[in-house]
Design a protein around this motif. Sequence first.
Motif, PDB file in Angstrom:
ATOM      1  N   ARG A  37       0.823  -1.219   0.000  1.00 20.89           N
ATOM      2  CA  ARG A  37       0.000   0.000   0.000  1.00 20.89           C
ATOM      3  C   ARG A  37       0.856   1.268   0.000  1.00 20.89           C
ATOM      4  NH1 ARG A  37       0.142   2.137   4.999  1.00 20.89           N
ATOM      5  NH2 ARG A  37       0.484   0.789   6.773  1.00 20.89           N
ATOM      6  N   ASP A  38       2.141   1.138   0.299  1.00 20.63           N
ATOM      7  CA  ASP A  38       3.046   2.281   0.325  1.00 20.63           C
ATOM      8  C   ASP A  38       4.015   2.294  -0.845  1.00 20.63           C
ATOM      9  OD1 ASP A  38       2.050   3.648   2.574  1.00 20.63           O
ATOM     10  OD2 ASP A  38       3.048   2.228   3.901  1.00 20.63           O
ATOM     11  N   VAL A  39       3.662   1.562  -1.908  1.00 20.84           N
ATOM     12  CA  VAL A  39       4.474   1.534  -3.120  1.00 20.84           C
ATOM     13  C   VAL A  39       3.606   2.004  -4.286  1.00 20.84           C
ATOM     14  CG1 VAL A  39       5.761   0.054  -4.732  1.00 20.84           C
ATOM     15  CG2 VAL A  39       5.930  -0.335  -2.266  1.00 20.84           C
ATOM     16  N   LEU A  40       4.172   2.848  -5.127  1.00 26.39           N
ATOM     17  CA  LEU A  40       3.473   3.363  -6.297  1.00 26.39           C
ATOM     18  C   LEU A  40       4.269   3.020  -7.546  1.00 26.39           C
ATOM     19  CD1 LEU A  40       1.270   5.169  -7.634  1.00 26.39           C
ATOM     20  CD2 LEU A  40       2.799   7.124  -7.211  1.00 26.39           C
ATOM     21  N   ASP A  41       3.604   2.435  -8.532  1.00 29.26           N
ATOM     22  CA  ASP A  41       4.202   2.159  -9.831  1.00 29.26           C
ATOM     23  C   ASP A  41       3.758   3.268 -10.778  1.00 29.26           C
ATOM     24  OD1 ASP A  41       4.907   1.278 -12.376  1.00 29.26           O
ATOM     25  OD2 ASP A  41       4.327  -0.798 -11.998  1.00 29.26           O
ATOM     26  N   LEU A  42       4.700   4.122 -11.175  1.00 29.23           N
ATOM     27  CA  LEU A  42       4.373   5.235 -12.076  1.00 29.23           C
ATOM     28  C   LEU A  42       4.503   4.872 -13.540  1.00 29.23           C
ATOM     29  CD1 LEU A  42       5.736   8.610 -10.676  1.00 29.23           C
ATOM     30  CD2 LEU A  42       3.386   7.870 -10.973  1.00 29.23           C
ATOM     31  N   ASP A  43       4.800   3.606 -13.822  1.00 30.56           N
ATOM     32  CA  ASP A  43       4.925   3.155 -15.205  1.00 30.56           C
ATOM     33  C   ASP A  43       5.971   4.035 -15.905  1.00 30.56           C
ATOM     34  OD1 ASP A  43       3.971   1.236 -17.122  1.00 30.56           O
ATOM     35  OD2 ASP A  43       2.887   2.850 -18.126  1.00 30.56           O
ATOM     36  N   TRP A  44       5.686   4.476 -17.103  1.00 30.16           N
ATOM     37  CA  TRP A  44       6.613   5.336 -17.841  1.00 30.16           C
ATOM     38  C   TRP A  44       6.176   6.788 -17.807  1.00 30.16           C
ATOM     39  CZ3 TRP A  44       6.592   1.759 -22.730  1.00 30.16           C
ATOM     40  CH2 TRP A  44       7.323   0.615 -22.449  1.00 30.16           C
ATOM     41  N   ALA A  45       5.283   7.134 -16.917  1.00 33.58           N
ATOM     42  CA  ALA A  45       4.693   8.472 -16.881  1.00 33.58           C
ATOM     43  C   ALA A  45       5.641   9.605 -16.486  1.00 33.58           C
ATOM     44  CB  ALA A  45       3.476   8.476 -15.955  1.00 33.58           C
ATOM     45  N   PRO A  46       6.681   9.384 -15.669  1.00 31.62           N
ATOM     46  CA  PRO A  46       7.469  10.527 -15.189  1.00 31.62           C
ATOM     47  C   PRO A  46       7.968  11.480 -16.274  1.00 31.62           C
ATOM     48  CG  PRO A  46       8.033   8.608 -13.912  1.00 31.62           C
ATOM     49  CD  PRO A  46       7.129   8.136 -15.029  1.00 31.62           C
ATOM     50  N   ALA A  47       8.595  10.975 -17.297  1.00 28.65           N
ATOM     51  CA  ALA A  47       9.142  11.862 -18.344  1.00 28.65           C
ATOM     52  C   ALA A  47       8.027  12.605 -19.073  1.00 28.65           C
ATOM     53  CB  ALA A  47       9.990  11.064 -19.323  1.00 28.65           C
ATOM     54  N   LEU A  48       6.909  11.926 -19.281  1.00 31.92           N
ATOM     55  CA  LEU A  48       5.794  12.568 -19.978  1.00 31.92           C
ATOM     56  C   LEU A  48       5.146  13.653 -19.117  1.00 31.92           C
ATOM     57  CD1 LEU A  48       4.168   9.461 -21.698  1.00 31.92           C
ATOM     58  CD2 LEU A  48       5.715  11.150 -22.705  1.00 31.92           C
ATOM     59  N   LEU A  49       5.039  13.410 -17.817  1.00 34.98           N
ATOM     60  CA  LEU A  49       4.494  14.432 -16.923  1.00 34.98           C
ATOM     61  C   LEU A  49       5.379  15.676 -16.919  1.00 34.98           C
ATOM     62  CD1 LEU A  49       3.378  12.180 -13.935  1.00 34.98           C
ATOM     63  CD2 LEU A  49       1.878  13.434 -15.519  1.00 34.98           C
ATOM     64  N   VAL A  50       6.680  15.472 -16.850  1.00 38.74           N
ATOM     65  CA  VAL A  50       7.613  16.600 -16.885  1.00 38.74           C
ATOM     66  C   VAL A  50       7.510  17.318 -18.228  1.00 38.74           C
ATOM     67  CG1 VAL A  50      10.068  17.235 -16.880  1.00 38.74           C
ATOM     68  CG2 VAL A  50       9.179  15.652 -15.154  1.00 38.74           C
ATOM     69  N   ARG A  51       7.372  16.549 -19.293  1.00 39.34           N
ATOM     70  CA  ARG A  51       7.229  17.131 -20.636  1.00 39.34           C
ATOM     71  C   ARG A  51       6.008  18.046 -20.701  1.00 39.34           C
ATOM     72  NH1 ARG A  51       9.236  19.060 -25.194  1.00 39.34           N
ATOM     73  NH2 ARG A  51       7.985  18.596 -26.996  1.00 39.34           N
ATOM     74  N   VAL A  52       4.900  17.612 -20.115  1.00 41.37           N
ATOM     75  CA  VAL A  52       3.693  18.446 -20.090  1.00 41.37           C
ATOM     76  C   VAL A  52       4.012  19.778 -19.420  1.00 41.37           C
ATOM     77  CG1 VAL A  52       1.380  18.715 -19.087  1.00 41.37           C
ATOM     78  CG2 VAL A  52       2.034  16.544 -20.140  1.00 41.37           C
ATOM     79  N   GLY A  53       4.691  19.723 -18.282  1.00 39.84           N
ATOM     80  CA  GLY A  53       5.058  20.951 -17.586  1.00 39.84           C
ATOM     81  C   GLY A  53       5.941  21.848 -18.430  1.00 39.84           C
ATOM     82  N   GLU A  54       6.877  21.253 -19.129  1.00 39.29           N
ATOM     83  CA  GLU A  54       7.806  22.037 -19.958  1.00 39.29           C
ATOM     84  C   GLU A  54       7.090  22.728 -21.108  1.00 39.29           C
ATOM     85  OE1 GLU A  54      11.778  19.235 -19.287  1.00 39.29           O
ATOM     86  OE2 GLU A  54      10.547  18.961 -21.087  1.00 39.29           O
ATOM     87  N   VAL A  55       6.282  21.977 -21.851  1.00 39.49           N
ATOM     88  CA  VAL A  55       5.676  22.546 -23.060  1.00 39.49           C
ATOM     89  C   VAL A  55       4.481  23.441 -22.769  1.00 39.49           C
ATOM     90  CG1 VAL A  55       6.523  20.684 -24.532  1.00 39.49           C
ATOM     91  CG2 VAL A  55       4.212  20.548 -23.566  1.00 39.49           C
ATOM     92  N   THR A  56       3.917  23.366 -21.580  1.00 42.70           N
ATOM     93  CA  THR A  56       2.779  24.225 -21.244  1.00 42.70           C
ATOM     94  C   THR A  56       3.199  25.453 -20.450  1.00 42.70           C
ATOM     95  OG1 THR A  56       2.272  22.969 -19.236  1.00 42.70           O
ATOM     96  CG2 THR A  56       1.135  22.310 -21.284  1.00 42.70           C
ATOM     97  N   GLY A  57       4.485  25.593 -20.177  1.00 36.00           N
ATOM     98  CA  GLY A  57       4.974  26.781 -19.495  1.00 36.00           C
ATOM     99  C   GLY A  57       4.762  26.776 -17.993  1.00 36.00           C
ATOM    100  N   LEU A  58       4.698  25.597 -17.397  1.00 36.83           N
ATOM    101  CA  LEU A  58       4.598  25.521 -15.942  1.00 36.83           C
ATOM    102  C   LEU A  58       5.791  26.254 -15.340  1.00 36.83           C
ATOM    103  CD1 LEU A  58       2.954  24.220 -13.614  1.00 36.83           C
ATOM    104  CD2 LEU A  58       4.489  22.250 -13.772  1.00 36.83           C
ATOM    105  N   ASP A  59       5.552  27.067 -14.321  1.00 40.68           N
ATOM    106  CA  ASP A  59       6.644  27.864 -13.756  1.00 40.68           C
ATOM    107  C   ASP A  59       7.745  26.954 -13.189  1.00 40.68           C
ATOM    108  OD1 ASP A  59       6.421  27.879 -10.534  1.00 40.68           O
ATOM    109  OD2 ASP A  59       4.438  27.706 -11.442  1.00 40.68           O
TER     110      ASP A  59
END
Length: 171
Positions: A37-59
């Motif tokens: 219950r204290d383990v999370l599998d993020l699959d391959w999402a990390p790079a894509l989540l960061v990419r969203v922040g980069e291309v949308t201008g997240l501060d």
Amino acid sequence: MAVTQQLARIPAEYLAACRRSADASPAGDPQWDPPARDVLDLDWAPALLVRVGEVTGLDEVRLGALRRATDGDTAVDLGFLHTHPHAIGPFGPAPTSLSSTQVARVSELLDEIDMHALLPADDHEAASLIGHGADRITGGSREYLLHHFDALRDFYRDAARRRLLVVLWWD
């Protein structure tokens, strides 16, 4: 077998006990086995989540928190978790971690990110914006990323509430 990012939220005492176990074991076995219950599998999402922040201008502050939430920090020596034959992430870089103080700050900043607003409502538009093969994500890139971001944010919220540290690795 796919290599995916894993996170575990644990008390500092548990990490210390694993370090002692590795030191005492002839084979260096840390007896690493955090509760499921204290383990999370993020699959391959990390790079894509960061990419969203980069291309949308997240501060930069919130983008940095998103990166830290998925990259961790190398300040704590976790070599005992990366030693053959008991490495927790034998297919990736050495595990990283965030202290409970770092977890609390990351959690605060993740709560300030509105991923639903950052991602275009249209899945084809979202996939096109993100690139990196997002158009091939089964079930749609928008839903995939929203699901994983929400899980990441909730995971850090709970870790912060319980004053736990987070260990990250690829397996």
